[in-house]
Design a protein around this motif. Structure first.
Motif, PDB file in Angstrom:
ATOM      1  N   VAL A  78     -27.067 -10.085 -26.661  1.00  0.00           N
ATOM      2  CA  VAL A  78     -28.101 -10.750 -26.213  1.00  0.00           C
ATOM      3  C   VAL A  78     -29.240  -9.818 -25.860  1.00  0.00           C
ATOM      4  O   VAL A  78     -30.095  -9.823 -25.985  1.00  0.00           O
ATOM      5  N   GLN A  82     -32.525  -9.400 -27.447  1.00  0.00           N
ATOM      6  CA  GLN A  82     -33.739  -9.510 -26.532  1.00  0.00           C
ATOM      7  C   GLN A  82     -34.980  -8.545 -26.821  1.00  0.00           C
ATOM      8  O   GLN A  82     -36.351  -8.881 -26.967  1.00  0.00           O
ATOM      9  N   GLY A 131     -32.051 -17.413 -33.209  1.00  0.00           N
ATOM     10  CA  GLY A 131     -31.106 -17.136 -31.898  1.00  0.00           C
ATOM     11  C   GLY A 131     -30.105 -18.069 -31.887  1.00  0.00           C
ATOM     12  O   GLY A 131     -28.815 -17.665 -31.224  1.00  0.00           O
ATOM     13  N   THR A 135     -25.961 -16.565 -31.998  1.00  0.00           N
ATOM     14  CA  THR A 135     -25.166 -16.720 -30.937  1.00  0.00           C
ATOM     15  C   THR A 135     -24.023 -17.453 -31.181  1.00  0.00           C
ATOM     16  O   THR A 135     -22.761 -17.122 -30.790  1.00  0.00           O
ATOM     17  N   GLY A 168     -28.870 -18.588 -27.040  1.00  0.00           N
ATOM     18  CA  GLY A 168     -29.943 -18.782 -28.143  1.00  0.00           C
ATOM     19  C   GLY A 168     -31.280 -19.093 -27.900  1.00  0.00           C
ATOM     20  O   GLY A 168     -32.213 -18.418 -28.325  1.00  0.00           O
ATOM     21  N   LEU A 171     -33.384 -15.908 -26.355  1.00  0.00           N
ATOM     22  CA  LEU A 171     -34.286 -15.089 -27.283  1.00  0.00           C
ATOM     23  C   LEU A 171     -35.343 -15.725 -27.696  1.00  0.00           C
ATOM     24  O   LEU A 171     -36.624 -14.967 -27.744  1.00  0.00           O
TER      25      LEU A 171
END
Length: 266
Positions: A78, A82, A131, A135, A168, A171
């Motif tokens: 992540v 991001q 996202g 994930t 998720g 993001l």
């Protein structure tokens, strides 16, 4: 890129969020950079999750076993996702100002708040879907990469599904923050610099001076220690408190960006 139908609706005054969102979707999907950036997000997050889990060792000792959280390890990607999603969110706004196509956008949708809302809705929705998918895939792939002697997390375990879902969603939050910052600055380099400072530099500096007292309210710390954990971490926000803080950040940045867009000339 603006369709003739959307432009005609704007000229007649009969345009709304649906038409504006359709226009934004056409522009977004027509850019190769969008596809490449999202592909990099997917590949990078999955690769980091798999590598992290493959190198995760079984905990030794009662204290380490109690605090061991493989779910948090598998969602390590992540941090990369991001940055890419946030930068892409910035470009959704600033890219039009740098190229001059913002004039065409505002000619089709003169209501600037509506135009920004459409951008946020379309890109935020896309970032949320990407996202959540990445994930879940990262979790499953990383779980498979764990050594046999390491406890394997399951989506049925307490708080694991919540951690994956909120990671998720995080993001999407960062993508929307990027749009807000882009609308505030209207300049790509300064907007990305502000985003990186807000996500990475400032919380790390504050953590070095004050621990988690202030740093725990910043997005990256929230993501790593509140949202993506299945084992509670001390001295940080709870998952849902962190989620609420992210909602406030996102709403504030978009509101300020929308207000400044109305006050400025294109």
């Amino acid at each position: 890129m603006i369709t003739a139908t959307t432009y005609a609706l704007a000229r007649s005054g009969h345009y709304g969020l649906r038409q504006a969102a359709r226009m934004e979707w056409i522009k977004l999907r027509s850019l190769r950079s969008t596809t490449y950036a999202l592909l990099l997000t997917v590949v990078g997050m999955i690769a980091m999750g798999v590598v992290t889990m493959a190198n995760t060792q079984a905990p030794r000792g009662a204290e380490k076993i109690a605090s061991f959280d493989p779910t948090n390890n598998v969602l390590a990607g992540v941090a990369l996702g991001q940055l890419i999603i946030g930068a892409l969110g910035v470009l959704v706004v600033t890219g039009e100002y740098s190229s001059g196509t913002i004039r065409s956008t505002l000619a089709a949708v003169p209501n600037r708040r509506l135009a920004l809302t459409a951008k946020a809705a379309v890109f935020g929705g896309l970032a949320l879907v990407i996202g959540e998918v990445v994930t879940f895939v990262t979790f499953l792939a990383g779980r498979a990469a764990l050594a046999a002697d390491v406890p394997h997390p399951s989506l049925g375990d307490p708080d694991v599904l919540r951690a994956v879902l909120l990671s998720g969603a995080y993001l999407a939050f960062v993508g929307l923050m990027g749009i807000g910052i882009g609308a505030i600055t209207r300049h790509t380099a300064s907007a990305i610099g502000a985003l990186v400072g807000f996500l990475f530099v400032l919380p790390l500096l504050l953590a070095g001076f004050t621990g988690t007292t202030i740093a725990k309210f910043f997005p990256t710390i929230i993501a790593g220690n509140s949202l993506s954990v299945s084992v509670p971490v001390s001295d940080v926000l709870s998952p849902w408190a962190g989620f609420a803080v992210l909602c406030l950040y996102t709403a504030a940045l978009l509101a300020v960006g929308g207000r400044l867009l109305v006050r400025r000339d294109a």
